[in-house]
Design a protein around this motif. Structure first.
Motif, mmCIF file in Angstrom:
data_model
loop_
_atom_site.group_PDB
_atom_site.id
_atom_site.type_symbol
_atom_site.label_atom_id
_atom_site.label_comp_id
_atom_site.label_asym_id
_atom_site.label_seq_id
_atom_site.Cartn_x
_atom_site.Cartn_y
_atom_site.Cartn_z
ATOM 1 N N ASN A 5 0.423 -1.372 -0.337
ATOM 2 C CA ASN A 5 -0.042 -0.025 0.041
ATOM 3 C C ASN A 5 1.266 1.217 0.029
ATOM 4 N N ASN A 6 1.729 1.190 0.767
ATOM 5 C CA ASN A 6 2.925 2.412 0.605
ATOM 6 C C ASN A 6 3.826 2.655 -0.297
ATOM 7 N N GLN A 7 3.594 1.763 -1.618
ATOM 8 C CA GLN A 7 4.338 1.917 -2.695
ATOM 9 C C GLN A 7 4.488 2.737 -4.292
ATOM 10 N N PRO A 8 4.714 2.715 -5.157
ATOM 11 C CA PRO A 8 4.263 3.638 -6.610
ATOM 12 C C PRO A 8 3.238 2.174 -6.672
ATOM 13 N N LEU A 9 2.495 2.370 -7.149
ATOM 14 C CA LEU A 9 1.122 1.243 -7.928
ATOM 15 C C LEU A 9 1.484 1.164 -9.580
#
Length: 433
Positions: A5-9
């Motif tokens: 969730n805290n990384q680029p998609l």
């Protein structure tokens, strides 16, 4: 499948609001929509303004030039601020400041005062750089172009919506008896100003600078704290994209400024009908810019950085041909069809350009985006002088010729720079597969 969730998609789920990335994506494009709506809100009402303030053709040309001139400096500044402050604070401040001239332009009583307000409103055009920066940091390399193009394209539809909605708002105020037809444009412009303030609150409250958090909440790898503007400016590829963007987005905002007046004067369309016809061009952004970004990503994944540049070149050449034919249409139906054709190529070129931007220098995305974005407005400003000095049909003809020449220049650049096949940009694309 997306990363944690805290990384680029690495997937753009346009119907989802789950996670900070998709929430930020939707708020960003919607904010940009209202920025574009406010930026060109006065354009379809210019026949009323012109009649009441007794504007000459030269004065209207100056107003159109002013509307895009302030954006040049604003985009350069905002691009740098994105790298320093982050997009959340920068966007919020921009929205609040720009709501003021939007709401107050109705106080204009002369050509000079109207020109000053129009110049000030133009600063809102810097919102594009913030939009592209924010989507770039929220998504993985293989879909940055798609995310940027969809956000930019959907936001740009504000330029089409305003062509229809603003005349209707003005007419509604007249129908309610709140104001005369002659003064309806004055009250109508309060609405987009209020919308900017609403979006300022939403942006500050519900977005984050990065998937990991805001700039003041996370540890950032700033290295030696190089001046990102200088880093971007030293790369010649930044300037190639700047010229390209002048030939696509610069043309877009010119058409946003002049299309309604062109159809009104050249084909005797009514105020509302002229706005409706001009809106066709703006509504293409719903899909065209996104298509340009999506195709550019697919081409880049297969053929690398050079493939993206080749696609951009083809789109610019087709755009130039389309504008030349549009200028010589002579028939309303043919003119509408050609507006659709060159508009499609133009907006796909917009998407293709900003599909390339994040790969010029990953450590200076904001500054690269700012310089390239400013190039679009430099192009619009220069084109404004063209429209000021001659009738609009001839201006469109020479404009199309200029765009075609830019396409040829970029084609020549590609033929003499084959070494770019091994650039860092291509390496990043290949590593992201």
């Amino acid at each position: 499948m997306s990363t944690i969730n805290n990384q680029p998609l690495n997937k753009l789920s346009i119907f989802s609001l789950k996670g900070v990335q998709m929430r930020t994506f939707h708020i960003t494009w919607l904010t940009f929509f209202f920025c574009f709506f406010a930026w060109f809100g006065i354009a379809p009402l210019m026949p009323l303004v012109s009649e009441q303030l007794h504007l000459t053709k030269a004065q209207k040309g100056n107003i159109a030039i002013a509307s895009v001139s302030a954006t040049i400096i604003a985009r350069l500044l905002v691009g740098r601020l994105c790298d320093i402050w982050g997009p959340r604070k920068t966007y919020t401040l921009l929205l609040i400041l720009c709501s003021i001239p939007v709401m107050l332009i109705g106080l204009s009583q002369s050509y000079t005062s109207f020109l000053i307000f129009r110049l000030a409103i133009g600063v809102i055009g810097a919102s594009f750089v913030l939009t592209q920066f924010h989507t770039s940091v929220m998504f993985a390399p293989q879909i940055k172009g798609t995310a940027n193009a969809v956000a930019g394209g959907w936001g740009n539809t504000g330029g089409g919506a305003t062509q229809i909605i603003m005349p209707l708002i003005a007419a509604a105020f007249v129908g309610l008896g709140w104001v005369s037809k002659e003064n309806s444009w004055r009250l109508a412009m309060v609405i987009p100003g209020i919308l900017l303030l609403v979006m300022a609150f939403l942006y500050f409250r519900y977005t984050k600078d990065t998937p990991q958090g805001n700039f003041d909440e996370i540890e950032r790898n700033t290295g030696k704290k190089e001046n990102t503007f200088l880093v971007a400016a030293k790369d010649y590829r930044t300037w190639i994209l700047t010229i390209a963007y002048a030939a696509c987005f610069g043309v877009e905002i010119t058409v946003d400024n002049f299309a309604a007046t062109y159809f009104h004067d050249e084909y005797s369309a009514s105020l509302i009908m002229a706005g409706l016809l001009a809106s066709i061009f703006g509504w293409l952004n719903i899909f065209a810019r996104a298509v340009g970004g999506i195709i550019s990503d697919k081409v880049g994944n297969r053929f690398g950085f050079n493939g993206k540049v080749n696609l951009l070149t083809i789109l610019l050449l087709l755009e130039g041909i389309g504008i030349i034919l549009f200028a010589k249409a002579g028939n309303l139906g043919v003119a509408i069809a050609l507006l659709f054709f060159f508009g499609l190529c133009l907006k796909m070129a917009n998407g293709a350009t900003y599909s390339i931007v994040p790969f010029i220098n990953p450590n200076a995305v904001g500054s690269v985006a700012g310089i390239v974005g400013a190039g679009g407005n430099v192009g619009a400003m220069l084109i404004g002088f063209l429209f000021k000095s001659m009738n609009y049909a001839d201006a469109f003809f020479y404009l199309g010729t200029g765009v075609f020449v830019v396409g040829v220049i970029i084609l020549v650049y590609r033929l003499v720079s084959k070494q770019e096949e091994k650039t860092e940009a291509t390496a990043v694309l290949q590593a992201a597969k």
